[in-house]
Design an enzyme around this catalytic site. Sequence first.
Site, mmCIF file in Angstrom:
data_model
loop_
_atom_site.group_PDB
_atom_site.id
_atom_site.type_symbol
_atom_site.label_atom_id
_atom_site.label_comp_id
_atom_site.label_asym_id
_atom_site.label_seq_id
_atom_site.Cartn_x
_atom_site.Cartn_y
_atom_site.Cartn_z
ATOM 1 N N GLY A 193 -39.113 13.905 -0.731
ATOM 2 C CA GLY A 193 -38.908 15.183 -1.420
ATOM 3 C C GLY A 193 -39.640 16.300 -0.694
ATOM 4 N N ILE B 98 -42.360 18.293 -1.569
ATOM 5 C CA ILE B 98 -43.828 18.210 -1.483
ATOM 6 C C ILE B 98 -44.244 16.879 -0.852
ATOM 7 C CG2 ILE B 98 -46.009 18.218 -2.797
ATOM 8 C CD1 ILE B 98 -44.619 20.052 -4.847
ATOM 9 N N ASP C 63 -38.287 6.452 -1.822
ATOM 10 C CA ASP C 63 -37.525 7.577 -2.364
ATOM 11 C C ASP C 63 -36.086 7.109 -2.547
ATOM 12 O OD1 ASP C 63 -38.077 10.982 -1.983
ATOM 13 O OD2 ASP C 63 -36.113 10.190 -2.589
ATOM 14 N N GLY D 24 -34.510 14.170 -3.037
ATOM 15 C CA GLY D 24 -35.097 14.230 -1.690
ATOM 16 C C GLY D 24 -33.998 14.006 -0.653
ATOM 17 N N THR E 159 -36.212 9.298 -15.935
ATOM 18 C CA THR E 159 -36.878 9.213 -14.631
ATOM 19 C C THR E 159 -38.360 9.494 -14.782
ATOM 20 O OG1 THR E 159 -34.890 10.080 -13.588
ATOM 21 C CG2 THR E 159 -36.888 10.139 -12.257
ATOM 22 N N ALA F 8 -48.358 13.504 -10.383
ATOM 23 C CA ALA F 8 -47.966 14.916 -10.269
ATOM 24 C C ALA F 8 -47.403 15.395 -11.594
ATOM 25 C CB ALA F 8 -46.912 15.074 -9.170
ATOM 26 N N TYR G 263 -38.480 18.453 -19.944
ATOM 27 C CA TYR G 263 -39.248 18.290 -18.711
ATOM 28 C C TYR G 263 -40.753 18.364 -19.014
ATOM 29 C CZ TYR G 263 -40.857 19.283 -13.938
ATOM 30 O OH TYR G 263 -41.503 19.266 -12.731
ATOM 31 N N LYS H 241 -43.416 15.201 -18.812
ATOM 32 C CA LYS H 241 -44.592 15.257 -17.941
ATOM 33 C C LYS H 241 -45.885 15.191 -18.758
ATOM 34 C CE LYS H 241 -43.298 15.152 -13.747
ATOM 35 N NZ LYS H 241 -43.860 14.119 -12.866
#
Length: 332
Positions: free
Chosen positions: A10, A12, A31, A36, A95, A117, A149, A153
């Site tokens: 990806g 980053i 990945d 990505g 995911t 992350a 989202y 997270k």
Amino acid sequence: MRFLITGGAGFIGSHLAEELLRKGNEVAIIDDLSTGSIANIQHLKGKRGFSYTIDSCANVPLVAELIDQCDVIYHLAAAVGVKLIVQSPVRTIETNIKLTEIVLELANRKKRPTFIASTSEVYGKSLQLPFSEDGDLVIGATTQGRWSYACSKAIDEFLALAYWKEKRLPTVVARLFNTVGPRQTGHYGMVVPSFVRQALSNRPITVYGDGEQSRCFTHVSDVVRALIALMQDEQCIGHVFNVGNNVEISISNLAKTIRQLTGSKSEITFTPYDKAYGAGFEDMRRRIPDLSKIRNTLGWEPSIDLMRTLRDVIGHERGDAVSAGDACSDIA
Ligand code: UDP
């Protein structure tokens, strides 16, 4: 040291892989190329100490083996980008939660220090500016897919912190604020690569809403430097850190600046949020990180200003020989 980076192809992840290799480490990435791309790691193939696996982190035996072979894990594999999240909420939720569960559980078996992350999106609609790590998270209704989202997270963060508290798995969480730089695609809605591509092709620059909403943009090289430092200092274990730049710009000023820097003739258009993202879409007006925690703990500060960041992205999009590698060595 041997590092495993999930989501290493990806935007980053590929910059992080490049910098860790440059510092003499071994880097394995996994990945599934969902967002990505192989192009992001093309220049790393064949480099000493680099290996890659194209597969999903849902492949448990494979991830277990990769974790067994590494010393430190960076878990960056996630569904990102507001457009993708609004269009595919099931994919986002599954995911972001499932893969983190898998990675943390496997990491815990071998007690491998793990970086998770997260995102500034978790602050949601909070008005407590600048956002500090122990401030409240203000999330909208579940009928608005965008907030899935932030919630997914936030669950990742809870889980990472719980693994440290309950099982003594060393975990570190970073909330990344709008990160930009070479190789970021505009496909999932991210504003800077979208505006730069529109400007370079003299197409309209599409500001959503009234353009008075603002963001703080961080160069990916600064973010990579923070990510590396966060996993080198034991004081960071079991903590959440903001990683970002705290200089704000409105989205309409961003559009004007990019038009000027590219010498573009693009007109700047204003599209209502409903048209851009669907009915009832909620955006946040401002998003500024409080950087005291990371500054006090690690002495980390962003070092690349917005003008240089934008020039770097423009140069990359124009196909100049500008790469984040150059930027990394400048600030090393
Ligand atoms: N945005 C915009 N035009 C675009 C893409 C995004 O005006 O083509 C706006 C978006 O509505 C938001 C800001 O730019 O207010 C940053 O969007 P991005 O998706 O890059 O990141 P976010 O901060 O929303 O996660």
